[in-house]
Enzyme design. Structure first.
Site, PDB file in Angstrom:
ATOM      1  N   PHE A  16       0.939  -0.915   0.016  1.00 13.74           N
ATOM      2  CA  PHE A  16      -0.461   0.011   0.208  1.00 13.74           C
ATOM      3  C   PHE A  16       1.143   1.057   0.133  1.00 13.74           C
ATOM      4  O   PHE A  16       1.433   0.821   0.534  1.00 13.74           O
ATOM      5  CB  PHE A  16      -0.929  -0.280   1.429  1.00 13.74           C
ATOM      6  CG  PHE A  16      -1.432   0.367   1.686  1.00 13.74           C
ATOM      7  CD1 PHE A  16      -2.551   1.674   0.456  1.00 13.74           C
ATOM      8  CD2 PHE A  16      -1.370   2.377   2.321  1.00 13.74           C
ATOM      9  CE1 PHE A  16      -3.511   2.993   0.938  1.00 13.74           C
ATOM     10  CE2 PHE A  16      -2.344   3.038   2.629  1.00 13.74           C
ATOM     11  CZ  PHE A  16      -2.693   3.496   1.651  1.00 13.74           C
ATOM     12  N   LYS A  41       4.581   9.650   8.440  1.00 14.81           N
ATOM     13  CA  LYS A  41       4.205   8.533  10.021  1.00 14.81           C
ATOM     14  C   LYS A  41       5.611   9.680  11.014  1.00 14.81           C
ATOM     15  O   LYS A  41       4.897   9.969  11.190  1.00 14.81           O
ATOM     16  CB  LYS A  41       4.444   7.129  10.117  1.00 14.81           C
ATOM     17  CG  LYS A  41       2.331   6.715   9.124  1.00 14.81           C
ATOM     18  CD  LYS A  41       2.465   5.689   9.049  1.00 14.81           C
ATOM     19  CE  LYS A  41       0.718   5.144   8.264  1.00 14.81           C
ATOM     20  NZ  LYS A  41       1.159   4.699   7.240  1.00 14.81           N
ATOM     21  N   ASP A  99       9.208   2.532  -0.765  1.00 18.12           N
ATOM     22  CA  ASP A  99       8.547   3.390   0.479  1.00 18.12           C
ATOM     23  C   ASP A  99       8.148   2.849   2.243  1.00 18.12           C
ATOM     24  O   ASP A  99       7.861   1.270   2.880  1.00 18.12           O
ATOM     25  CB  ASP A  99       7.335   2.290  -0.169  1.00 18.12           C
ATOM     26  CG  ASP A  99       5.686   3.789   0.759  1.00 18.12           C
ATOM     27  OD1 ASP A  99       6.479   4.192   1.938  1.00 18.12           O
ATOM     28  OD2 ASP A  99       4.858   2.765   0.188  1.00 18.12           O
TER      29      ASP A  99
HETATM   30  C1  LIG Z   1       0.755   4.860   5.522  1.00 12.15           C
HETATM   31  C2  LIG Z   1       1.200   4.550   4.358  1.00 12.15           C
HETATM   32  C3  LIG Z   1       1.497   5.456   3.384  1.00 12.15           C
HETATM   33  C4  LIG Z   1      -0.020   6.388   2.748  1.00 12.15           C
HETATM   34  O1  LIG Z   1       0.401   7.755   3.757  1.00 12.15           O
HETATM   35  P1  LIG Z   1       0.022   9.005   4.481  1.00 12.15           P
HETATM   36  O2  LIG Z   1       0.762  10.493   4.872  1.00 12.15           O
HETATM   37  O3  LIG Z   1      -1.476   8.097   5.262  1.00 12.15           O
HETATM   38  O4  LIG Z   1      -0.418   9.284   3.034  1.00 12.15           O
HETATM   39  C5  LIG Z   1       2.073   5.169   2.473  1.00 12.15           C
HETATM   40  N1  LIG Z   1       2.777   3.945   2.381  1.00 12.15           N
HETATM   41  C6  LIG Z   1       2.653   3.066   3.217  1.00 12.15           C
HETATM   42  C7  LIG Z   1       3.772   1.952   3.260  1.00 12.15           C
HETATM   43  C8  LIG Z   1       1.710   3.513   4.317  1.00 12.15           C
HETATM   44  O5  LIG Z   1       1.517   2.688   5.728  1.00 12.15           O
END
Ligand SMILES: *Cc1c(COP(=O)(O)O)cnc(C)c1O
Length: 453
Positions: free
Chosen positions: A170, A286, A258
């Site tokens: 994701f 995050k 990511d």
């Molecule tokens: C939470 C998340 C995102 C998106 O981040 P947001 O700040 O919610 O836009 C992208 N990649 C990963 C792996 C995530 O867990």
């Protein structure tokens, strides 16, 4: 303060609930149901991020008034042990004094300027110092913005269009990465949601996680969660990440990690340090905002300097490098020593073992995978064996929903979805973890009864 906007506020009840002249906690002044009904009239589905609506587990969400450390308190005054922790953003626990002080100290100087600041410089330096692949860092406002910028940058730098992504990974609400996927074969993308045109994903290829795909010279970049934490918690198999590095190098494609969840969660160096693989571009979010809105990308200097204003790949943001978010982020990174990560690893192992034993003893089938400080829960026949999205999809969602509801009734808030990680942080002391384990046994028994009854 009496919030006249939220009937039935009344001065006596507010005072009894602990409201102060500056803080309306909402506690005791309305029910979750009343509050959520009203939200639904103002906000689609009552939520600003879809998972919060409890659609996957049934029922309606608790509406949060305040939180502290490992606990979260709803507007009815009910307090829960919180395993959501803003999906990992508040690794220090809620309202940690270091964050509160940093934000409080910063806010009087103004909240956004539209000009460079010392704190954004320091946060970029702090990221570079801890993550050597990030020779340059650009700050932005969300993980979604980070992944979409990383994709644009990779395409701009390579002059190629194709992006390879993994089923079950994701990357936020980025159009090019919102592809349907999940079968065992590589597929060229079809939109994973309404509103994404075929063209936006026509150059996105979805392949199975934990298998190194064969690339060609059309590929601009491979984007991967180096530890998958959005289909449960799935470790990369040995050779997967290093194999991606080699295959990207072979065809001249860029490797994007990511690390929006894993960055500063698995350790100061993230997954790339743990597995010793150096990506070209890394996405963060995050943890680096200490619970305030943030995102960032970092990477090789020659790649990053292709971003505007130095290069041709556009990026901008009114609130990027925000004074409050960078203050909170710096405070968070300042607390996160190697000792803290060692402690969080021990806690994740402790909680996973305790919850597993509790479930086994009650006959509730689940596994609790742990990767460093990250922990997941897998219910049903998928338990113990998840390496990719096809495995993860065998998760018993009904069993998770029953367990989730039973835990909530026992006073433990888990994420309202069967594929989310369990976030153990600085706020989860051993006492808290032991209490959660004790409640797990009760909840597992309740869930078994609900599922068989
Ligand atoms: C939470 C998340 C995102 C998106 O981040 P947001 O700040 O919610 O836009 C992208 N990649 C990963 C792996 C995530 O867990």
């Amino acid at each position: 303060m009496v919030d006249t906007l939220i009937p039935p506020c009344d001065a006596t009840r507010c005072a009894a609930a602990g409201c102060t002249p500056t803080v309306c906690v909402g506690a005791g002044v309305a029910s979750n149901a009343e509050m959520f009904d009203r939200s639904k009239r103002a906000i689609p589905g009552g939520v600003n991020s879809s998972i919060r609506a409890f659609k996957a587990v049934g029922g309606e969400p608790y509406v949060v008034a305040r939180a502290n450390g490992a606990t979260i308190t709803d507007v009815e005054g009910t307090t829960y042990f919180d395993l959501v922790q803003s999906y990992g953003a508040v690794i220090l626990g809620h309202a940690h004094p270091a964050i509160t002080q940093a934000v409080t100290a910063a806010v009087g100087d103004g909240t956004s300027y539209g000009a460079p600041t010392p704190r954004e410089m320091k946060l970029a330096e702090a990221i570079s110092e801890r993550v050597p692949s990030c020779e340059r860092v650009r700050l932005m406002n969300s993980g979604t913005e980070a992944t979409s910028t990383a994709v644009r940058l990779a395409r701009g730098v390579t002059g190629r269009d194709r992006i390879v992504t993994f089923a079950g990974n994701f990357h936020g609400a980025t159009d090019a990465l919102l592809v349907a996927g999940g079968s065992g074969v590589a597929t060229l993308g079809l939109p994973g949601t309404a509103g994404v045109p075929n063209g936006a994903v026509a150059e996105t290829m979805v392949v199975p996680y934990n298998i190194v795909p064969e690339l060609d010279d059309q590929v601009a970049a491979v984007i991967v969660e180096p530890v998958a934490a959005n289909m449960g918690v799935v470790a990369p198999v040995p050779g997967f990440l290093s194999g991606l590095r080699a295959e990207c190098d072979r065809v001249g494609a860029l490797l994007i990690f990511d690390e929006v969840i894993t960055g500063f969660r698995l350790g100061s160096g993230g997954a790339q340090a743990k597995y010793d693989v150096r990506p070209d571009i890394t996405c963060f979010g995050k943890v680096i905002g200490g619970g305030l809105p943030i995102g960032s990308i970092g990477g090789r200097a020659d790649i990053m300097e292709r971003l505007s204003p130095l290069g041709p790949v556009f990026h901008a943001g009114t609130l990027s490098g925000n004074p409050l978010a960078t203050a909170a982020g710096l405070a968070a990174l300042g607390q996160l020593t190697d000792d803290v990560y060692m402690e969080l690893m021990a806690r994740a192992r402790h909680l996973a073992a305790g919850m597993r034993d509790a479930c086994v003893s009650e006959g509730f089938v689940a596994s609790f995978p742990v990767v460093g400080t990250l922990m997941g829960m897998v219910c049903g026949s998928a338990a113990g064996s998840v390496q990719n999205f096809d495995d993860a999809k065998r998760t018993d969602e009904a069993a998770y929903a029953a367990f989730f509801q039973a835990m909530l009734a026992e006073g433990v808030a888990m994420a309202p979805g069967a594929y989310e990680a369990i976030f153990v942080g600085v706020g989860h002391t051993d006492d808290v973890l032991d209490a959660i384990v004790a409640k797990t046994a009760v909840a597992a028994r309740t869930a078994v009864a609900a599922l068989t009854g």
